[in-house]
Design an enzyme around this catalytic site. Structure first.
Site, PDB file in Angstrom:
ATOM      1  N   CYS A 120       0.822  -1.204   0.000  1.00  0.00           N
ATOM      2  CA  CYS A 120       0.000   0.000   0.000  1.00  0.00           C
ATOM      3  C   CYS A 120       0.862   1.264   0.000  1.00  0.00           C
ATOM      4  O   CYS A 120       1.879   1.325   0.710  1.00  0.00           O
ATOM      5  CB  CYS A 120      -0.890   0.013   1.242  1.00  0.00           C
ATOM      6  N   ILE A 329       3.165   6.937  12.435  1.00  0.00           N
ATOM      7  CA  ILE A 329       3.965   5.843  11.856  1.00  0.00           C
ATOM      8  C   ILE A 329       4.205   6.057  10.364  1.00  0.00           C
ATOM      9  O   ILE A 329       5.329   5.923   9.884  1.00  0.00           O
ATOM     10  CB  ILE A 329       3.275   4.469  12.074  1.00  0.00           C
ATOM     11  N   ARG A 399      -7.293  -7.750  -0.630  1.00  0.00           N
ATOM     12  CA  ARG A 399      -5.911  -8.165  -0.338  1.00  0.00           C
ATOM     13  C   ARG A 399      -5.759  -8.608   1.107  1.00  0.00           C
ATOM     14  O   ARG A 399      -4.944  -9.448   1.430  1.00  0.00           O
ATOM     15  CB  ARG A 399      -4.981  -6.962  -0.488  1.00  0.00           C
TER      16      ARG A 399
HETATM   17  N1  EPU Z   1      10.921   2.210   8.703  1.00  0.00           N
HETATM   18  C1  EPU Z   1      12.110   2.730   8.268  1.00  0.00           C
HETATM   19  N2  EPU Z   1      13.083   1.853   7.886  1.00  0.00           N
HETATM   20  C2  EPU Z   1      12.917   0.520   7.908  1.00  0.00           C
HETATM   21  C3  EPU Z   1      11.685  -0.008   8.344  1.00  0.00           C
HETATM   22  C4  EPU Z   1      10.697   0.872   8.741  1.00  0.00           C
HETATM   23  O1  EPU Z   1      12.324   3.950   8.220  1.00  0.00           O
HETATM   24  O2  EPU Z   1      13.849  -0.215   7.552  1.00  0.00           O
HETATM   25  C5  EPU Z   1       9.865   3.143   9.137  1.00  0.00           C
HETATM   26  C6  EPU Z   1       8.643   3.079   8.217  1.00  0.00           C
HETATM   27  O3  EPU Z   1       8.801   3.938   7.113  1.00  0.00           O
HETATM   28  C7  EPU Z   1       7.529   3.472   9.134  1.00  0.00           C
HETATM   29  C8  EPU Z   1       7.957   2.890  10.486  1.00  0.00           C
HETATM   30  O4  EPU Z   1       9.359   2.687  10.391  1.00  0.00           O
HETATM   31  O5  EPU Z   1       7.499   4.873   9.234  1.00  0.00           O
HETATM   32  C9  EPU Z   1       7.292   1.586  10.862  1.00  0.00           C
HETATM   33  O6  EPU Z   1       7.390   0.660   9.781  1.00  0.00           O
HETATM   34  P1  EPU Z   1       7.295  -0.913  10.019  1.00  0.00           P
HETATM   35  O7  EPU Z   1       8.551  -1.511   9.525  1.00  0.00           O
HETATM   36  O8  EPU Z   1       6.908  -1.179  11.430  1.00  0.00           O
HETATM   37  O9  EPU Z   1       6.098  -1.303   9.055  1.00  0.00           O
HETATM   38  P2  EPU Z   1       6.055  -2.383   7.906  1.00  0.00           P
HETATM   39  O10 EPU Z   1       6.830  -3.581   8.292  1.00  0.00           O
HETATM   40  O11 EPU Z   1       6.318  -1.728   6.607  1.00  0.00           O
HETATM   41  C10 EPU Z   1       3.989  -3.594   8.978  1.00  0.00           C
HETATM   42  C11 EPU Z   1       2.653  -4.049   8.479  1.00  0.00           C
HETATM   43  C12 EPU Z   1       1.785  -2.830   8.225  1.00  0.00           C
HETATM   44  C13 EPU Z   1       1.654  -2.031   9.524  1.00  0.00           C
HETATM   45  C14 EPU Z   1       3.034  -1.684  10.074  1.00  0.00           C
HETATM   46  C15 EPU Z   1       2.990  -0.998  11.428  1.00  0.00           C
HETATM   47  C16 EPU Z   1       3.060  -6.102   7.315  1.00  0.00           C
HETATM   48  C17 EPU Z   1       3.197  -6.813   6.034  1.00  0.00           C
HETATM   49  N3  EPU Z   1       2.831  -4.804   7.250  1.00  0.00           N
HETATM   50  O12 EPU Z   1       4.525  -2.759   7.949  1.00  0.00           O
HETATM   51  O13 EPU Z   1       0.520  -3.323   7.831  1.00  0.00           O
HETATM   52  O14 EPU Z   1       0.961  -0.843   9.260  1.00  0.00           O
HETATM   53  O15 EPU Z   1       3.820  -2.878  10.209  1.00  0.00           O
HETATM   54  O16 EPU Z   1       2.319  -1.773  12.356  1.00  0.00           O
HETATM   55  O17 EPU Z   1       3.130  -6.708   8.367  1.00  0.00           O
HETATM   56  C18 EPU Z   1      -1.547  -3.230   6.764  1.00  0.00           C
HETATM   57  O18 EPU Z   1      -1.767  -4.376   7.207  1.00  0.00           O
HETATM   58  O19 EPU Z   1      -2.432  -2.541   6.191  1.00  0.00           O
HETATM   59  C19 EPU Z   1      -0.225  -2.649   6.918  1.00  0.00           C
HETATM   60  C20 EPU Z   1       0.171  -1.575   6.244  1.00  0.00           C
END
Ligand code: EPU
Length: 421
Positions: A120, A329, A399
């Site tokens: 997304c 976030i 999705r």
């Molecule tokens: N971030 C960084 N660098 C990184 C990783 C993250 O700057 O290497 C930043 C991101 O840009 C964001 C924050 O850290 O601002 C948190 O990101 P996170 O890594 O926790 O999120 P994600 O792994 O991309 C997962 C879920 C999301 C959910 C977030 C937060 C999955 C596949 N996705 O995303 O789920 O919003 O954690 O809880 O598990 C959804 O289900 O709709 C969804 C978007």
């Protein structure tokens, strides 16, 4: 190609019982984790959603033998036949969680070549923390021809994340399970799916302690044995159904959920004047009058989840008074509110905060789902609005939500998937 939309006739209170499907984000971590195993595994309670279909295709592409028993919500996976460590962009661009193939393949084979992840468009979503972790574990990292490439020995290390990243924590945990020696993940994410993945890995013989706290300790093991595992219920689907019940001033019992995962949302609904009763594995949500405006600020678990910000901010457009929603976030997670202006919502967005002036009535209108949770938010808006709302691009919703429209229909909603003319 046929395009579809969801057509919703609003202002009908939801009544009755529904159930929660298996966790999307948990399943998307558990399935790649099977690659680390030295024997077949059985994964149960998988949600029947498009993202799982993509992952199924990727596992087959890698050479795993997969028996997907969709009607039983189960996959039996034999990873011992995996004969490839490359996942092309044509697969990875279809979903965010494809990045877990990096941790799983590198963790198992010491090499991985994976296309950039899709997912997304809710803001810039770097993966520098994942790469930092892999490199500290001993990977050489290279970006070549649009592919993310890792190669090297895996040695235990200490990794301190700059932010509590869910994806980064899970990915590095996958890579570290079979590393030589001990790994410490500091400032780790504490989300329920991090814990569920650690439980699955431990059930195969991994040595992971501390999942659910901000320090996770992993002792590398050489072998992981086959296991049968049932993923936890979906926290965000539970919350979406709770918000839908409140939004329609209904009375809904949501079965098969984990109420302790819902405490941040429950607290906010109570603050609004919604009745929420939590039992062992079900939650009842009731409301029969208007609700109060509140403030929300998204945080990592156990704070208010960003994934519920969109459905919740849709609900707040009809609250009595002015609400404030701060999204900490992701930097672009208010597109649903722009769409809702067409329905009569009064919203002013400044930086990371949406200022919402509650209105007594929303009017049905055609709106565009721009992402998964934003799509769910627009469905909730449609359930609250007078007249007909048409939500275009429902593919985003499919999705990540299993049969959302069927579940809502069974509660009395007038919602249909129809072909666009
Ligand atoms: N971030 C960084 N660098 C990184 C990783 C993250 O700057 O290497 C930043 C991101 O840009 C964001 C924050 O850290 O601002 C948190 O990101 P996170 O890594 O926790 O999120 P994600 O792994 O991309 C997962 C879920 C999301 C959910 C977030 C937060 C999955 C596949 N996705 O995303 O789920 O919003 O954690 O809880 O598990 C959804 O289900 O709709 C969804 C978007």
């Amino acid at each position: 190609m046929n395009a579809y939309r969801l057509s919703i006739k609003g202002e009908i209170p939801l009544h009755g019982e529904t159930y929660v499907s298996g966790g999307k984000n948990t399943s998307l971590a558990v399935l790649p984790a099977v690659i680390l195993c030295d024997e077949p595994c059985v994964i149960e309670n998988l949600p029947d959603i498009d993202d799982i279909n993509v992952l199924y295709t990727i596992l087959c592409h890698l050479g795993a033998k997969v028996d997907y028993q969709r009607d039983k919500k189960r996959m039996i996976i034999d990873p011992t036949s995996v004969n490839c460590t490359t996942v092309p962009f044509s697969f990875t661009q279809q979903m965010r969680a494809s990045y877990y193939l990096m941790g799983a393949l590198f963790g198992r084979y010491g090499e991985a070549s994976v296309g950039y992840p899709g997912g997304c468009a809710i803001g810039s979503r770097p993966i520098d923390q994942h790469i930092k972790g892999f490199c500290l574990l001993g990977a050489e990292f290279l970006e070549e021809g649009g592919m993310l490439k890792l190669k090297g020995e895996r040695r235990g290390s200490i990794i301190n994340f700059d932010m509590a990243t869910v994806g980064g924590t899970i990915n590095v945990m996958l890579a570290a399970c079979k590393a030589k020696g001990n790994t410490v993940l500091a400032n780790a994410a504490r989300e329920p799916h991090v814990v569920d993945l650690a439980n699955f890995l431990n059930s195969m013989g991994a040595k992971i302690r501390g999942a659910g706290t901000s320090t996770i300790r992993i002792r590398g093991v050489q072998k992981l044995s086959g296991a049968a595992y049932s993923v936890i219920p979906d926290q965000i689907e539970t919350g979406t159904l709770m918000i839908a019940a409140a939004a329609t001033r209904g009375d809904v019992l949501i079965r098969g959920c984990i109420p302790t995962h819902m405490e941040a949302l429950t607290a906010k609904l109570l603050e609004m004047g919604v009745f929420v009763d939590s039992f062992d594995d079900c939650i009842r949500v009731r409301l029969n009058k208007g609700h109060r405006a509140i403030r929300i600020s998204t945080q990592e678990y156990p704070g208010f989840p960003t994934d519920l910000q969109q459905p919740m901010s849709a609900l707040l457009t009809k609250a009595n008074g002015n609400s404030e929603v701060t999204e900490n976030i992701f930097d672009n997670r208010f597109k649903h509110l722009d769409e809702m202006r067409r329905m009569g919502a009064k919203v002013h967005i400044s930086g990371r905060t949406a200022y919402i002036e509650g209105v007594p009535e929303l009017r049905g209108a055609p709106v565009n789902a721009c992402d998964l949770r934003g799509g769910a938010a627009l469905v909730i808006a449609g359930l609250m609005a007078k007249g007909i709302t048409q939500v275009y691009n429902p593919d985003y919703i499919h999705r990540g939500y299993e049969r959302l429209e069927e579940k809502l229909s069974s509660l009395g909603a007038d919602i249909r998937l129809e072909k666009t003319e």
